[in-house]
Design a protein around this motif. Structure first.
Motif, mmCIF file in Angstrom:
data_model
loop_
_atom_site.group_PDB
_atom_site.id
_atom_site.type_symbol
_atom_site.label_atom_id
_atom_site.label_comp_id
_atom_site.label_asym_id
_atom_site.label_seq_id
_atom_site.Cartn_x
_atom_site.Cartn_y
_atom_site.Cartn_z
ATOM 1 N N LYS A 158 31.273 31.646 -42.458
ATOM 2 C CA LYS A 158 30.221 32.276 -41.677
ATOM 3 C C LYS A 158 29.311 31.191 -41.120
ATOM 4 C CE LYS A 158 30.079 36.538 -44.433
ATOM 5 N NZ LYS A 158 29.231 37.469 -45.226
ATOM 6 N N ALA A 159 28.824 31.421 -39.920
ATOM 7 C CA ALA A 159 27.953 30.433 -39.293
ATOM 8 C C ALA A 159 26.850 31.127 -38.522
ATOM 9 C CB ALA A 159 28.742 29.520 -38.360
ATOM 10 N N ASN A 160 25.714 30.466 -38.453
ATOM 11 C CA ASN A 160 24.557 30.959 -37.714
ATOM 12 C C ASN A 160 23.828 29.735 -37.191
ATOM 13 O OD1 ASN A 160 22.198 32.186 -36.811
ATOM 14 N ND2 ASN A 160 22.135 33.637 -38.507
ATOM 15 N N ALA A 161 23.557 29.707 -35.906
ATOM 16 C CA ALA A 161 22.872 28.558 -35.318
ATOM 17 C C ALA A 161 21.895 29.042 -34.260
ATOM 18 C CB ALA A 161 23.874 27.582 -34.694
ATOM 19 N N SER A 162 20.809 28.306 -34.095
ATOM 20 C CA SER A 162 19.832 28.651 -33.064
ATOM 21 C C SER A 162 19.169 27.380 -32.558
ATOM 22 C CB SER A 162 18.763 29.612 -33.614
ATOM 23 O OG SER A 162 17.978 28.981 -34.605
ATOM 24 N N ALA A 163 18.638 27.468 -31.360
ATOM 25 C CA ALA A 163 17.898 26.356 -30.762
ATOM 26 C C ALA A 163 16.790 26.933 -29.898
ATOM 27 C CB ALA A 163 18.815 25.472 -29.917
ATOM 28 N N LEU A 164 15.632 26.288 -29.927
ATOM 29 C CA LEU A 164 14.482 26.724 -29.143
ATOM 30 C C LEU A 164 13.862 25.515 -28.462
ATOM 31 C CD1 LEU A 164 11.739 29.263 -30.133
ATOM 32 C CD2 LEU A 164 11.065 27.048 -29.238
ATOM 33 N N TYR A 165 13.558 25.665 -27.182
ATOM 34 C CA TYR A 165 12.900 24.602 -26.419
ATOM 35 C C TYR A 165 11.748 25.216 -25.642
ATOM 36 C CZ TYR A 165 17.296 22.417 -27.583
ATOM 37 O OH TYR A 165 18.376 21.946 -28.286
ATOM 38 N N GLY A 166 10.657 24.451 -25.511
ATOM 39 C CA GLY A 166 9.498 25.014 -24.846
ATOM 40 C C GLY A 166 8.520 23.968 -24.374
ATOM 41 N N SER A 167 7.407 24.454 -23.850
ATOM 42 C CA SER A 167 6.345 23.576 -23.358
ATOM 43 C C SER A 167 5.844 22.660 -24.470
ATOM 44 C CB SER A 167 5.189 24.425 -22.829
ATOM 45 O OG SER A 167 5.601 25.282 -21.790
ATOM 46 N N PHE A 168 5.227 21.580 -24.057
ATOM 47 C CA PHE A 168 4.637 20.592 -24.961
ATOM 48 C C PHE A 168 5.706 19.975 -25.867
ATOM 49 C CE2 PHE A 168 1.591 24.253 -24.618
ATOM 50 C CZ PHE A 168 0.920 23.763 -23.499
ATOM 51 N N ASP A 169 6.922 19.812 -25.284
ATOM 52 C CA ASP A 169 8.041 19.148 -25.964
ATOM 53 C C ASP A 169 8.480 19.873 -27.232
ATOM 54 O OD1 ASP A 169 8.112 17.078 -24.050
ATOM 55 O OD2 ASP A 169 6.526 15.990 -25.100
ATOM 56 N N ARG A 170 8.309 21.184 -27.284
ATOM 57 C CA ARG A 170 8.777 21.965 -28.443
ATOM 58 C C ARG A 170 10.303 21.887 -28.510
ATOM 59 N NH1 ARG A 170 7.098 26.763 -31.200
ATOM 60 N NH2 ARG A 170 8.588 27.056 -32.907
ATOM 61 N N ASN A 171 10.820 21.619 -29.693
ATOM 62 C CA ASN A 171 12.249 21.370 -29.856
ATOM 63 C C ASN A 171 12.639 21.774 -31.276
ATOM 64 O OD1 ASN A 171 14.776 20.171 -30.363
ATOM 65 N ND2 ASN A 171 14.379 18.475 -28.989
ATOM 66 N N ASP A 172 13.328 22.920 -31.438
ATOM 67 C CA ASP A 172 13.755 23.407 -32.749
ATOM 68 C C ASP A 172 15.260 23.629 -32.752
ATOM 69 O OD1 ASP A 172 11.032 23.585 -33.013
ATOM 70 O OD2 ASP A 172 10.986 25.686 -33.627
ATOM 71 N N GLU A 173 15.918 23.230 -33.837
ATOM 72 C CA GLU A 173 17.327 23.527 -34.039
ATOM 73 C C GLU A 173 17.575 23.915 -35.490
ATOM 74 O OE1 GLU A 173 16.708 20.967 -30.694
ATOM 75 O OE2 GLU A 173 16.686 20.228 -32.779
ATOM 76 N N MET A 174 18.533 24.830 -35.683
ATOM 77 C CA MET A 174 18.931 25.252 -37.022
ATOM 78 C C MET A 174 20.426 25.508 -37.042
ATOM 79 S SD MET A 174 20.025 27.965 -39.054
ATOM 80 C CE MET A 174 19.728 29.383 -38.010
#
Length: 662
Positions: A158-174
């Motif tokens: 099983k796998a789950n992945a996400s990524a979020l990018y936004g203003s002010f250089d917001r950068n999330d990965e899981m």
């Protein structure tokens, strides 16, 4: 019905929602716009991995802010301190996979939620009010953040992945990967988040850049469907610039180890036995020189301080089902809490002497033993009772005074709740009433205001609280509401370098309402209010949040989704200058009201893939929360690091997020 503690199943059976063509399967991510729903009396449960609008900060507190009754003390881009009905710190239990977690900083630079990476967890549950003794005994609310076993029946992945990018250089990965079979599993989770200085609605840049990453490994053995033996390892690191602090958090490290053994369905009476041993350790450094360049005028300050906090313990519980209508839970817990620190003077820093040259010094430690019992009983198909009692023995020792100070308390906590399913004005509903008594010993932050007996031996805080409310669901309508009243004797208030006890009263409540006016369209609204009084001194209770409401319009046809969200907060002029709780005692100004509009849109090209995006604070409003860190500074020009009144919220923010699971 054995599991009668929560009424959601009974309510759903009583008043089922009709199907709509636009209803989406339960496996699809829901974009949470207004708030997670209250599905049982005073219980809110949500998936922290679901996309949210407005997009929350990359820590645990940001996810709680969407829940009516919660506020967050903003300190920068991350590391917010959550507050429920004006109560935070040790009045709000935060449990990570069932284990207690506390920060280390004496100034709350690293509240427990700063070490929580929501995307690495499966479920977030909030218990409002003193309505359970299973999770602790001294709090007026509990937040449970948990991971669930992957539950393999055959060999698989099983796998789950996400990524979020936004203003002010917001950068999330899981990334979350699990492999296993019916006899066991291995699960690996990794997260990363970073961001730059953000700008408020005035276009002013706040000193608030950060980075954080974490890794988790879960190894489970399931020799049969009713047995779980699991070892969990967590490791996280981070740093964060703090616009509302005199220092920055240049190290935010945590390590965690947990061993869980659980066995269910042992006999018809012995339903479950569970034991857990845990080790949590946080190591935090704050300094004035790593992330900021203008620190002149700080000659009276330390250049750096390092604090650590060790939390180790054991939890055991037994669940009994003497009959189909009754569930009993008994448990015994032990926790050891140890805090130490060391500092580097400004002269030592200028001389090139490192922080490691100073040995660590223990200040306060705690040993806590407790035992509890809790019962849930079905009086009938429509009536339920729940009650519990916990006895806690707390021993605190101050190690950095001469002679050492010792303090021992015996604390009593209990509650009783009644639930009844019946029609109200012709609408099927569940009514409930809860009465609780909570005793809380002063915590590390309150005892540590001075090194004297004065604050170390503050009186035990004692609260009686009543909650009443209702939930209903009929056709396209769904709603819930709770009212509460709390009286506290020896309520602990703190100020700079001191603390005191008073008698206090609080009352208020939360409400939520949803109406699905078309198969794919719905409108939602929430309202939350808390009023607090310092009865001893005839003043407002310090740091009580103002009236707050929100309304949202949502669209979701299974493939396309979107929404508009308006949050409005009134002004607050009921303050007690110079006093507060452990989150912030220098926040003394009246606050202005504000309204913020946000929007989101999304697409699900596949059931396993969700793409969302949005814009928060569309009109670029300049505003700050009432309970927020101040940026007031008296030792030099640090205007580039703060707004000199409160830490303003971000201005217009664009973001996009993608998630995939299989």
């Amino acid at each position: 019905m054995k599991r009668a503690l929560f009424a959601s199943a009974a309510l759903a059976a009583l008043v089922p929602m009709p199907g709509h063509a636009g209803d989406k399967p339960a496996t699809l991510d829901e974009v949470i716009v207004t708030a997670p729903r209250m599905e049982a009396p005073m219980v809110i449960e949500t998936d922290p991995r679901n996309p949210r609008s407005p997009v929350p900060p990359a820590d645990g507190a940001g996810y709680l802010k969407n829940i009516p009754g919660f506020n967050v003390v903003r300190q920068g881009s991350v590391d917010g301190d959550p507050v429920l009905r004006g109560q935070g710190g040790s009045r709000l239990d935060i449990l990570l996979d069932g284990t207690p977690l506390l920060g280390g900083c004496p100034h709350r630079m690293d509240p427990p939620t700063s070490y929580i990476f929501p995307d690495s967890f499966d479920r977030l549950t909030v218990l409002k009010g003193p309505q359970s003794v299973v999770h602790g005994g001294g709090a007026l609310g509990s937040v449970l953040i948990e991971r669930q076993p992957p539950g393999f029946k055959d060999w698989g992945v099983k796998a789950n992945a996400s990524a979020l990018y936004g203003s002010f250089d917001r950068n999330d990965e899981m990334v979350d990967l699990a492999a296993g079979a019916s006899r066991g599993f291995l699960r690996m989770i990794g997260t990363h988040s970073s961001g730059g200085d953000y700008k408020d609605g005035n276009g002013s840049s706040l000193h608030s850049d950060y980075w954080r990453h974490s890794g988790t490994a879960l190894l489970g053995w399931t020799p049969d469907p009713d047995t779980l033996i699991q070892v969990g390892i967590d490791r996280s690191q981070g740093q964060a610039a703090m616009p509302g602090k005199m220092m920055d958090a240049t190290q935010l490290d945590r390590e965690g180890l947990s061993v869980l053994v659980s066995k269910e369905n042992i006999t018809p009476v012995l339903a479950k036995v569970k034991a857990q041993a845990y080790h949590n350790y946080v190591d935090h450094i704050m300094d004035i020189y790593s992330l900021r360049y203008n620190w002149g005028g700080m000659a009276t300050m330390n250049a750096a301080t390092q604090v650590d906090h060790l939390m180790e313990g054991v939890k055991t519980a037994v669940e009994l089902t003497p009959n189909d209508a009754t569930r009993l839970t008994f448990g015994v817990d032990y926790n050891h809490d140890d805090h130490s620190s060391r500092s580097q003077s400004l002269a030592a820093y200028r001389a090139g002497t490192g922080l490691d040259a100073t040995p660590r010094s223990r200040d306060i430690s705690f040993d806590t033993w407790s035992g509890y019992g809790e019962a849930a009983h079905d009086l009938s198909a429509t009536q339920r009772l729940a009650a519990g009692y916990r006895l806690t023995h707390v021993e605190a020792t101050r190690h950095n005074s001469y002679p050492n100070l010792n303090d021992t308390r015996l604390l009593n906590t209990g509650f009783g709740r009644y639930e009844h399913d019946l029609p109200v004005l012709g609408v099927p509903a569940t009514l409930f009433a809860n009465l609780g008594h909570v005793e809380r010993a002063p915590d590390y932050w309150e005892r540590n205001k001075t090194t004297t007996v004065t604050t170390f031996n503050l009186n035990t805080e004692k609260t009686e609280q009543a909650d009443v409310g209702a939930l209903f669901r009929q056709g396209p309508w769904r709603g819930a509401g709770t009212l509460f009243y709390a009286y506290t004797s020896d309520y602990i208030l703190v100020a700079s370098g001191t603390a005191k006890t008073i008698d206090a009263a609080r009352f208020g409540g939360e409400a939520e309402l949803e109406y699905r006016f078309l198969p794919s369209w719905s409108v939602e609204g929430t309202l939350a209010y808390t009023h607090g009084d310092n009865l001893s001194e005839d003043r407002p209770l310090a740091q009580t949040p103002p009236l707050e409401g929100s309304v949202a319009v949502k669209y979701d046809d299974g493939a396309w989704l979107g929404g508009l969200h308006l949050r409005a907060v009134s002004r607050q002029d009921r303050i007690d200058q110079g006093w507060g709780n452990i989150m912030s005692t220098d926040m003394t100004q009246h606050s202005k009201g504000f309204a913020v509009l946000s929007a989101n849109i999304g697409w699900r090209p596949l059931e396993a893939l969700t793409l969302t995006g949005g814009v928060d604070n569309i009109f670029d409003q300049t505003y700050a929360e009432h309970i927020s860190r101040t940026g007031i500074w008296t030792g030099g020009d640090l205007s580039q690091y703060n707004d000199n009144v409160r830490v303003n919220e971000p201005g217009r923010t664009f973001w996009m997020r993608g998630s995939v699971k299989f």
